[in-house]
Design an enzyme around this catalytic site. Structure first.
Site, mmCIF file in Angstrom:
data_model
loop_
_atom_site.group_PDB
_atom_site.id
_atom_site.type_symbol
_atom_site.label_atom_id
_atom_site.label_comp_id
_atom_site.label_asym_id
_atom_site.label_seq_id
_atom_site.Cartn_x
_atom_site.Cartn_y
_atom_site.Cartn_z
ATOM 1 N N ASP A 86 37.420 130.142 46.047
ATOM 2 C CA ASP A 86 38.093 131.410 45.054
ATOM 3 C C ASP A 86 37.751 132.889 45.197
ATOM 4 O OD1 ASP A 86 37.352 128.585 43.083
ATOM 5 O OD2 ASP A 86 38.725 129.002 44.123
ATOM 6 N N ARG A 132 42.962 132.337 32.218
ATOM 7 C CA ARG A 132 42.625 130.929 31.989
ATOM 8 C C ARG A 132 41.462 130.714 33.042
ATOM 9 N NH1 ARG A 132 46.090 127.463 36.244
ATOM 10 N NH2 ARG A 132 43.661 126.207 35.331
ATOM 11 N N CYS A 152 50.141 123.186 42.291
ATOM 12 C CA CYS A 152 50.054 124.309 41.669
ATOM 13 C C CYS A 152 50.716 125.675 42.702
ATOM 14 C CB CYS A 152 48.923 124.564 41.260
ATOM 15 S SG CYS A 152 47.322 125.362 42.188
ATOM 16 N N ILE A 191 40.788 126.565 53.078
ATOM 17 C CA ILE A 191 40.628 125.467 51.802
ATOM 18 C C ILE A 191 42.426 125.318 51.502
ATOM 19 C CG2 ILE A 191 39.196 124.801 49.625
ATOM 20 C CD1 ILE A 191 37.412 125.133 52.183
ATOM 21 N N LYS A 199 33.356 128.346 34.653
ATOM 22 C CA LYS A 199 34.541 127.233 34.254
ATOM 23 C C LYS A 199 34.049 126.387 34.953
ATOM 24 C CE LYS A 199 38.503 128.567 35.969
ATOM 25 N NZ LYS A 199 39.373 127.088 37.573
ATOM 26 N N ASN A 200 33.618 126.377 36.597
ATOM 27 C CA ASN A 200 33.697 124.697 36.825
ATOM 28 C C ASN A 200 32.329 124.641 37.331
ATOM 29 O OD1 ASN A 200 36.293 125.519 37.981
ATOM 30 N ND2 ASN A 200 35.865 126.628 39.682
ATOM 31 N N ARG A 248 47.405 119.999 46.376
ATOM 32 C CA ARG A 248 46.741 119.968 45.675
ATOM 33 C C ARG A 248 46.434 118.549 45.275
ATOM 34 N NH1 ARG A 248 44.793 124.205 42.690
ATOM 35 N NH2 ARG A 248 42.550 122.860 42.248
ATOM 36 N N PRO A 249 46.444 117.557 46.048
ATOM 37 C CA PRO A 249 46.368 116.418 45.953
ATOM 38 C C PRO A 249 45.574 115.898 45.806
ATOM 39 C CG PRO A 249 46.628 116.645 48.171
ATOM 40 C CD PRO A 249 46.476 117.632 48.013
ATOM 41 N N VAL A 250 45.092 114.153 45.040
ATOM 42 C CA VAL A 250 43.906 113.535 45.186
ATOM 43 C C VAL A 250 43.708 112.028 45.586
ATOM 44 C CG1 VAL A 250 44.195 114.554 42.513
ATOM 45 C CG2 VAL A 250 45.353 112.404 42.956
ATOM 46 N N ARG A 254 44.353 121.049 37.002
ATOM 47 C CA ARG A 254 44.576 120.618 37.537
ATOM 48 C C ARG A 254 43.099 119.333 37.361
ATOM 49 N NH1 ARG A 254 43.194 120.158 41.362
ATOM 50 N NH2 ARG A 254 44.487 118.697 42.158
HETATM 51 C C1 EPZ Z 1 37.332 123.108 43.144
HETATM 52 O O1 EPZ Z 1 39.096 122.506 42.918
HETATM 53 C C2 EPZ Z 1 38.008 124.144 42.467
HETATM 54 N N1 EPZ Z 1 38.272 123.783 40.826
HETATM 55 C C3 EPZ Z 1 39.102 124.751 43.118
HETATM 56 O O2 EPZ Z 1 38.474 126.465 41.980
HETATM 57 C C4 EPZ Z 1 38.580 125.931 44.499
HETATM 58 O O3 EPZ Z 1 39.059 126.995 44.913
HETATM 59 C C5 EPZ Z 1 38.341 124.478 45.124
HETATM 60 O O4 EPZ Z 1 37.367 123.388 43.998
HETATM 61 C C6 EPZ Z 1 37.679 124.543 46.573
HETATM 62 O O5 EPZ Z 1 36.214 125.195 46.343
HETATM 63 C C7 EPZ Z 1 37.178 123.208 39.845
HETATM 64 O O6 EPZ Z 1 36.196 122.579 40.453
HETATM 65 C C8 EPZ Z 1 37.927 122.980 38.610
HETATM 66 P P1 EPZ Z 1 39.330 120.372 46.396
HETATM 67 P P2 EPZ Z 1 39.335 120.878 44.051
HETATM 68 O O7 EPZ Z 1 39.114 118.449 45.743
HETATM 69 O O8 EPZ Z 1 37.625 120.267 43.104
HETATM 70 C C9 EPZ Z 1 42.329 118.872 50.246
HETATM 71 C C10 EPZ Z 1 38.908 127.770 40.520
HETATM 72 O O9 EPZ Z 1 40.207 129.345 40.910
HETATM 73 N N2 EPZ Z 1 42.185 117.469 49.536
HETATM 74 O O10 EPZ Z 1 37.880 120.486 46.666
HETATM 75 O O11 EPZ Z 1 40.290 120.376 42.669
HETATM 76 C C11 EPZ Z 1 42.977 119.949 48.773
HETATM 77 O O12 EPZ Z 1 44.057 120.377 48.841
HETATM 78 C C12 EPZ Z 1 40.120 125.906 41.547
HETATM 79 O O13 EPZ Z 1 39.029 128.100 39.418
HETATM 80 C C13 EPZ Z 1 42.649 116.369 49.415
HETATM 81 O O14 EPZ Z 1 43.315 116.401 50.442
HETATM 82 O O15 EPZ Z 1 39.821 121.212 45.248
HETATM 83 C C14 EPZ Z 1 42.023 121.666 49.432
HETATM 84 O O16 EPZ Z 1 42.842 121.421 50.520
HETATM 85 C C15 EPZ Z 1 41.008 127.027 42.253
HETATM 86 N N3 EPZ Z 1 43.030 116.032 49.077
HETATM 87 C C16 EPZ Z 1 40.352 120.330 49.863
HETATM 88 O O17 EPZ Z 1 40.871 119.508 50.167
HETATM 89 C C17 EPZ Z 1 42.362 115.133 47.118
HETATM 90 O O18 EPZ Z 1 41.826 113.455 47.482
HETATM 91 C C18 EPZ Z 1 39.312 121.568 48.240
HETATM 92 O O19 EPZ Z 1 40.238 120.826 46.951
HETATM 93 C C19 EPZ Z 1 40.901 116.301 47.539
HETATM 94 C C20 EPZ Z 1 41.731 117.298 48.070
#
Ligand code: EPZ
Length: 425
Positions: A310, A402, A117, A332, A22-23, A122-124, A93
């Site tokens: 995950d 999902r 969620c 995480i 999926k990812n 989940r900020p960006v 997301r």
């Molecule tokens: C990806 O999410 C995966 N989703 C998630 O899988 C996975 O849990 C996550 O990476 C961590 O490995 C996809 O690939 C579609 P991050 P992502 O940005 O990219 C913080 C599943 O179950 N952060 O690596 O959204 C954030 O809050 C899903 O398949 C910021 O603060 O995760 C988190 O604490 C769930 N600001 C950490 O970093 C930002 O701009 C890691 O988030 C971005 C992230």
């Protein structure tokens, strides 16, 4: 809404084929926005998140055809509206992954903020700050990210404060088409990022350091169409979920289509519990052998190649069978223990202190009515229902659908007794 009724304990036997990742599929599907003619994918898993992605692309004017039996998708990326609306991004997301390709190809994008969620805010912000460094004007208004290129996209030196998987993916795409070179420090090393980078290289991008935390990209203003099919590799988290299932039900299972070189930290964690693994390399098959007694472990989640967040929920359920006290730290996400309250209903002895779960065992879980809260939590509840004594009913199973291709059907094929029922919403 659907619910699953699971009769436990289940004794499973046989082999299971792991579906596409999926990812990996999600960022690659959005990357089709970079091109002006049809892009085709194979081994695409049959998931709600894939459905949502195609619906989101459709709102932009993109047409697609999904042969669900063959697992093939063709996308005609005729973008009319460079908008990813809240209606779809709030459901998934990963819709934020439209941002990079739209800005890279059209110089503009309006993408709904994903919103939080169950597992966290989940900020960006890391995505947006990095885009600004590349010359993109980025405003956040009325719940949307409004991005517009001022002049040309410039390579930049980006250093992520925290490893971000989709942040690295968005910026890799922008760096690939920017003028000049980019450096991405503290880049995500996940195999999904490597697969995206390899696709961009196939299209003419030049980069080094994929799979390490320092990626250097030599910008090139145009990318060639990838030609040929883009094959989605199998899902390392589904593989890990099946390892949890085999361990918790003490069933010997053979997992087919395994990306074995991505499974190191998961295999080590379950080996330290007492699970044994035999690799049949020629068929990319992994035989999982359970043990009669499991040792407690001390594990923490970390960005790849560390133990995946995950897989944390699924490991927690398996640790209920370990003889002693295990410690699992979730580093995480800030709220990724929603499954624990449901496991308590089944008799699990888990205490949470800040970001650490202490699991005491061995405990024989009891079947009970429980509720799924998020994707991987729902997987951990399926593992619990399979090893519990008695009947478990898991409601809101759309969370599971999902990210898993009919896990209940795959389980019944190796001896489980699971019924999918409609329930009033
Ligand atoms: C990806 O999410 C995966 N989703 C998630 O899988 C996975 O849990 C996550 O990476 C961590 O490995 C996809 O690939 C579609 P991050 P992502 O940005 O990219 C913080 C599943 O179950 N952060 O690596 O959204 C954030 O809050 C899903 O398949 C910021 O603060 O995760 C988190 O604490 C769930 N600001 C950490 O970093 C930002 O701009 C890691 O988030 C971005 C992230």
């Amino acid at each position: 809404m659907d619910a699953l009724i699971i009769e436990g304990p289940a004794r499973l036997k046989g082999s299971v084929s792991i579906s596409g990742s999926k990812n990996t599929a999600l960022p690659l599907l959005f990357t089709s926005l970079l091109f002006d003619r049809e892009v085709t994918f194979s081994n695409v898993p049959r998931l709600w998140d894939i459905e949502t992605t195609l619906k989101l692309l459709e709102t932009m004017g993109v047409t697609s055809h999904w042969d669900k039996e063959q697992g093939e998708i063709s996308i005609m990326p005729t973008v009319i509206h460079k908008v990813a609306p809240y209606e779809w991004v709030r459901r998934m997301r990963a819709g934020i992954l439209a941002l990079g390709p739209l800005v890279a190809r059209y110089g503009e994008a309006k993408v709904s903020l994903p919103g939080g969620c169950a597992i966290g805010a989940r900020p960006v912000n890391y995505h947006l700050e990095a885009m600004r460094k590349m010359g993109v004007s980025v405003e956040v208004e009325e719940g949307y990210v409004k991005a517009r290129l001022k002049g040309s996209l410039k390579g930049a030196h980006i250093s992520f404060p925290q490893v971000t998987v989709t942040g690295t993916e968005n910026l890799l795409i922008l760096a690939a088409v920017a003028e000049g070179n980019s450096v991405i420090e503290n880049a995500a090393r996940e195999p999904e990022v490597v697969a995206l980078g390899e696709l961009l290289i196939r299209c003419g991008a030049r980069m080094s350091g994929l799979g390490t935390s320092l990626i250097e990209v030599q910008g090139s203003t145009t990318l060639r169409h990838p030609e040929g099919k883009i094959v989605i590799p199998s899902d390392r988290i589904e593989t890990g979920t099946w390892i949890s299932i085999a361990a918790a039900t003490r069933s010997e299972l053979i997992l087919q289509n395994v990306e074995i070189d991505q499974m190191g930290s998961v295999i080590r964690a379950f080996e330290s519990m007492g699970v044994r693994f035999h690799l049949m390399a020629e068929s990319r098959a992994l035989r999982v052998e359970p043990a009669d007694h499991y040792h407690p472990v001390d594990i923490e989640t970390a960005p790849y190649p560390g133990f995946p967040t995950d897989m944390q929920a699924q490991l927690l359920t398996a640790l209920c069978l370990a003889e002693g006290k295990s410690r699992v730290r979730e580093n995480i996400f800030e709220n990724r223990f929603m499954h624990v309250a449901e496991l308590h209903r089944m008799g699990a002895r888990i205490t949470i202190h800040e970001n650490e779960a202490i699991v005491e065992g061995p405990v024989t879980l009891q079947g009970a009515p429980i509720m799924a809260t998020d994707l991987r939590a729902s997987a951990s509840l399926v593992v619990a229902g399979l090893c519990a004594q008695g009947r478990t009913k898991i409601s809101r199973i759309y969370h599971l659908d999902r990210g898993y291709q009919r896990l209940d059907r795959k389980l019944n094929q190796v001896g489980a007794h699971i019924e999918r029922v409609k329930e009033d919403s």
